[in-house]
Design a protein around this motif. Structure first.
Motif, short mmCIF file in Angstrom:
data_model
loop_
_atom_site.label_atom_id
_atom_site.label_comp_id
_atom_site.label_asym_id
_atom_site.label_seq_id
_atom_site.Cartn_x
_atom_site.Cartn_y
_atom_site.Cartn_z
N VAL A 6 14.37 -4.18 4.43
CA VAL A 6 14.01 -5.48 4.95
C VAL A 6 12.85 -5.33 5.93
O VAL A 6 12.87 -4.48 6.82
CB VAL A 6 15.24 -6.12 5.65
N GLY A 7 11.83 -6.15 5.77
CA GLY A 7 10.72 -6.16 6.71
C GLY A 7 9.56 -5.23 6.38
O GLY A 7 8.62 -5.15 7.14
N ASP A 8 9.60 -4.49 5.26
CA ASP A 8 8.45 -3.66 4.92
C ASP A 8 7.83 -4.13 3.60
O ASP A 8 8.36 -5.00 2.93
CB ASP A 8 8.80 -2.17 4.86
N SER A 9 6.71 -3.56 3.26
CA SER A 9 5.98 -4.04 2.08
C SER A 9 6.02 -3.06 0.92
O SER A 9 5.20 -3.12 0.02
CB SER A 9 4.52 -4.30 2.46
N TYR A 10 6.96 -2.14 0.92
CA TYR A 10 7.00 -1.14 -0.15
C TYR A 10 7.32 -1.75 -1.51
O TYR A 10 6.90 -1.22 -2.53
CB TYR A 10 7.99 -0.03 0.17
N ASP A 11 8.06 -2.84 -1.55
CA ASP A 11 8.38 -3.47 -2.82
C ASP A 11 7.11 -3.88 -3.57
O ASP A 11 6.97 -3.63 -4.76
CB ASP A 11 9.26 -4.69 -2.63
N ALA A 12 6.17 -4.49 -2.88
CA ALA A 12 4.93 -4.93 -3.53
C ALA A 12 4.14 -3.74 -4.05
O ALA A 12 3.60 -3.79 -5.16
CB ALA A 12 4.09 -5.73 -2.55
N LEU A 13 4.07 -2.67 -3.28
CA LEU A 13 3.35 -1.48 -3.73
C LEU A 13 4.00 -0.88 -4.97
O LEU A 13 3.31 -0.49 -5.92
CB LEU A 13 3.31 -0.43 -2.62
N MET A 14 5.31 -0.78 -4.97
CA MET A 14 6.00 -0.19 -6.11
C MET A 14 5.91 -1.08 -7.34
O MET A 14 5.76 -0.60 -8.45
CB MET A 14 7.46 0.10 -5.76
N GLU A 15 6.00 -2.40 -7.14
CA GLU A 15 5.86 -3.31 -8.28
C GLU A 15 4.48 -3.14 -8.91
O GLU A 15 4.35 -3.14 -10.14
CB GLU A 15 6.08 -4.75 -7.84
N ASN A 16 3.45 -3.02 -8.10
CA ASN A 16 2.10 -2.82 -8.61
C ASN A 16 2.00 -1.50 -9.37
O ASN A 16 1.41 -1.43 -10.45
CB ASN A 16 1.10 -2.85 -7.46
N PHE A 17 2.57 -0.44 -8.81
CA PHE A 17 2.53 0.86 -9.47
C PHE A 17 3.23 0.80 -10.83
O PHE A 17 2.69 1.25 -11.84
CB PHE A 17 3.17 1.94 -8.60
N TRP A 18 4.46 0.27 -10.85
CA TRP A 18 5.22 0.22 -12.12
C TRP A 18 4.49 -0.64 -13.15
O TRP A 18 4.47 -0.33 -14.34
CB TRP A 18 6.63 -0.29 -11.91
N SER A 19 3.87 -1.73 -12.70
CA SER A 19 3.12 -2.58 -13.62
C SER A 19 1.96 -1.82 -14.24
O SER A 19 1.74 -1.87 -15.45
CB SER A 19 2.60 -3.80 -12.86
N THR A 20 1.22 -1.08 -13.41
CA THR A 20 0.10 -0.30 -13.91
C THR A 20 0.56 0.77 -14.89
O THR A 20 -0.03 0.96 -15.96
CB THR A 20 -0.66 0.36 -12.74
N LEU A 21 1.62 1.47 -14.55
CA LEU A 21 2.15 2.52 -15.43
C LEU A 21 2.56 1.94 -16.78
O LEU A 21 2.25 2.51 -17.83
CB LEU A 21 3.35 3.21 -14.77
N LYS A 22 3.23 0.81 -16.76
CA LYS A 22 3.67 0.19 -18.02
C LYS A 22 2.48 -0.25 -18.87
O LYS A 22 2.44 -0.01 -20.07
CB LYS A 22 4.58 -0.99 -17.73
N ILE A 23 1.50 -0.91 -18.23
CA ILE A 23 0.35 -1.42 -18.98
C ILE A 23 -0.49 -0.28 -19.56
O ILE A 23 -0.91 -0.32 -20.71
CB ILE A 23 -0.52 -2.34 -18.09
N GLU A 24 -0.74 0.74 -18.75
CA GLU A 24 -1.64 1.80 -19.19
C GLU A 24 -0.98 2.87 -20.04
O GLU A 24 -1.67 3.58 -20.76
CB GLU A 24 -2.31 2.46 -17.97
N LEU A 25 0.33 3.00 -19.98
CA LEU A 25 0.98 4.09 -20.72
C LEU A 25 2.12 3.61 -21.60
O LEU A 25 2.08 3.78 -22.81
CB LEU A 25 1.50 5.16 -19.74
N VAL A 26 3.10 3.00 -21.02
CA VAL A 26 4.34 2.71 -21.74
C VAL A 26 4.14 1.75 -22.90
O VAL A 26 4.60 1.99 -24.02
CB VAL A 26 5.42 2.19 -20.77
N TYR A 27 3.41 0.65 -22.68
CA TYR A 27 3.24 -0.35 -23.73
C TYR A 27 2.29 0.10 -24.83
O TYR A 27 2.25 -0.49 -25.90
CB TYR A 27 2.75 -1.67 -23.15
N ARG A 28 1.52 1.16 -24.58
CA ARG A 28 0.55 1.64 -25.57
C ARG A 28 1.04 2.82 -26.39
O ARG A 28 0.34 3.29 -27.27
CB ARG A 28 -0.73 2.08 -24.85
N THR A 29 2.22 3.33 -26.07
CA THR A 29 2.68 4.57 -26.69
C THR A 29 4.14 4.44 -27.12
O THR A 29 4.90 3.71 -26.53
CB THR A 29 2.58 5.73 -25.67
#
Length: 91
Positions: A6-29
């Motif tokens: 509660v009170g930190d911004s790590y959720d947004a950073l992790m959501e961005n990371f997981w989104s990038t990983l999925k778009i660039e790797l997971v959905y293409r392979t």
């Protein structure tokens, strides 16, 4: 589940990371086994995302290139060029 507390911004950073990983790797392979998928994700995170990807904040260089340039710049300066602050008188 939440990646931060509660009170930190790590959720947004992790959501961005997981989104990038999925778009660039997971959905293409597709992989035949879970081990292949795990190895591909590890390779992406360790070998591509963190070290070779160019980044605007690093002057359009990869973290490896930026760090190499930084260390090279540091070795060019010897201790004689380090400016020592002038003493400020008594307070």
């Amino acid at each position: 589940p939440s990646m931060g507390s509660v009170g930190d911004s790590y959720d947004a950073l992790m959501e961005n990371f997981w989104s990038t990983l999925k778009i660039e790797l997971v959905y293409r392979t597709s992989w035949r086994t879970r081990d292949e998928a795990e190895n591909a994700i590890f390779t992406y995170i360790d070998g591509w995302y963190n070290t070779r990807r160019i980044q605007k904040d690093l002057g359009w260089r990869s973290p490896d290139e930026y760090e190499t340039a930084w260390h090279s710049d540091q070795t060019q300066h010897d201790e004689a060029t380090i400016v020592q602050p002038e003493p400020t008188g008594a307070r």
